[in-house]
Design an enzyme around this catalytic site. Structure first.
Site, PDB file in Angstrom:
ATOM      1  CE  LYS A   8       1.076   1.195   4.543  1.00  0.00           C
ATOM      2  NZ  LYS A   8       1.470   2.667   4.632  1.00  0.00           N
ATOM      3  N   GLY A 105      10.858  -2.202   6.315  1.00  0.00           N
ATOM      4  CA  GLY A 105      11.042  -0.709   6.856  1.00  0.00           C
ATOM      5  C   GLY A 105      10.949   0.282   5.667  1.00  0.00           C
ATOM      6  CG  ASP A 145      -0.200  -0.192   7.639  1.00  0.00           C
ATOM      7  OD1 ASP A 145      -1.105   0.637   8.235  1.00  0.00           O
ATOM      8  OD2 ASP A 145       0.837  -0.193   7.428  1.00  0.00           O
TER       9      ASP A 145
END
Length: 294
Positions: A8, A105, A145
């Protein structure tokens, strides 16, 4: 059996307030993109959950969100089972194989996308047939998320990301392409949250009320974390500036960093920008939005 795990980007991301529990209330627009890992699974009947990778990862398997998602889904199935079928639920197992391509990350929700894919895949493999709402509830305990990524598409999200309002899927205009790059840097979450301004609800409410899906990239793309990330991670700021210099219609850092995305008028322009970014990036992808099947 396989499951794609689209990642995303955040088209808008504001930090509204810090909560008493130490988390932060956010206002964001999530959008899945056609870039992600692939998860495969084969059924086991001995209750074991085994996870392997295409490349060794730098963390224990037990801390992987895919593994945690599998364990959590199995635990829910056992809890929901009647006494006479609880033992069969205990025997649910799987050999999972993760083809990992997304960077760690990166602010693209790669790990959360993998967890969401595990929930969807094992829901089918184990013939549980739980609705998306159940998987989202399990996912909310794994990461902010994950609930959105169970379904994907386009959505407003509030709270820590678990309060979702799905909208009609957004689409890039004909000919437009998305470039996503992750610089040769990573942004620890504590770096992003340290010094990020808490703006209150006004900007988020104004953004929602003025939302124009036909021209989302023209309507004040915003990420509050750029304020806290750019001074400590100048390569991220440099990458955003390079996107704009190379002709992106818009550019923005995703999530709490470090990836940057931009919309380009053509695939060739996006590909040329991706090539130019190679000296300062560890991941590049020219792609488009990912829209879930109906």
């Amino acid at each position: 059996m396989k499951e794609y795990a689209p990642s995303k980007i955040n088209l808008f991301l504001d930090v509204i307030r810090k909560r008493e529990d130490g988390y932060h209330d956010l206002g964001t627009v999530f959008q899945t993109i056609d870039a992600g890992d692939t998860l495969s699974a084969e059924l086991r009947n001995d209750g074991e959950i085994v996870l392997t990778y295409n490349n060794p990862q730098e963390y224990p398997v037990q801390s992987d969100l895919v593994y945690k998602a599998a364990v959590a889904l199995k635990a829910y199935a056992v809890e929901q089972a009647s006494t006479c079928v609880a033992s069969s639920a205990q025997n649910l197992g799987a050999d999972l194989y993760l083809e990992k391509v997304m960077p760690l990350g990166a602010g693209l929700g790669g790990g959360s996308a993998d967890a969401a894919a595990a929930l969807r895949l094992l829901n089918r493999l184990w013939n549980l047939n739980y609705p998306a709402e159940v998987l989202e509830g399990i996912g909310a305990k794994l990461g902010a998320d994950v609930p959105f990524l169970v379904r994907g598409g386009s959505a407003f999200a509030e709270g820590i990301g678990e309060k979702l309002t799905f909208m009609d899927p957004l689409q890039l205009a004909d000919g437009e392409f998305l470039l996503v790059c992750t610089p040769l840097d990573s942004v620890p979450t504590k770096d992003a949250y340290a010094g990020v301004p808490k703006s209150g609800p006004d900007r988020w409410e104004a953004y929602k009320s003025g939302w124009q899906p036909q021209s989302f990239w023209q309507s004040s793309l915003f990420n509050a974390f750029e304020v806290s990330v750019f001074p400590k991670h100048p390569l991220v700021e440099q990458m955003k500036a390079e996107f704009l210099r190379l002709g992106a219609k818009c550019a923005l850092m995703s999530g709490s960093g470090a990836s940057v995305f931009g919309v380009f008028a053509s695939k060739s322009q996006a590909e040329a920008a991706a090539e130019a970014m190679k000296p300062i990036s560890r991941y590049q992808k020219v792609t488009r939005f990912w829209v879930p099947a109906l």
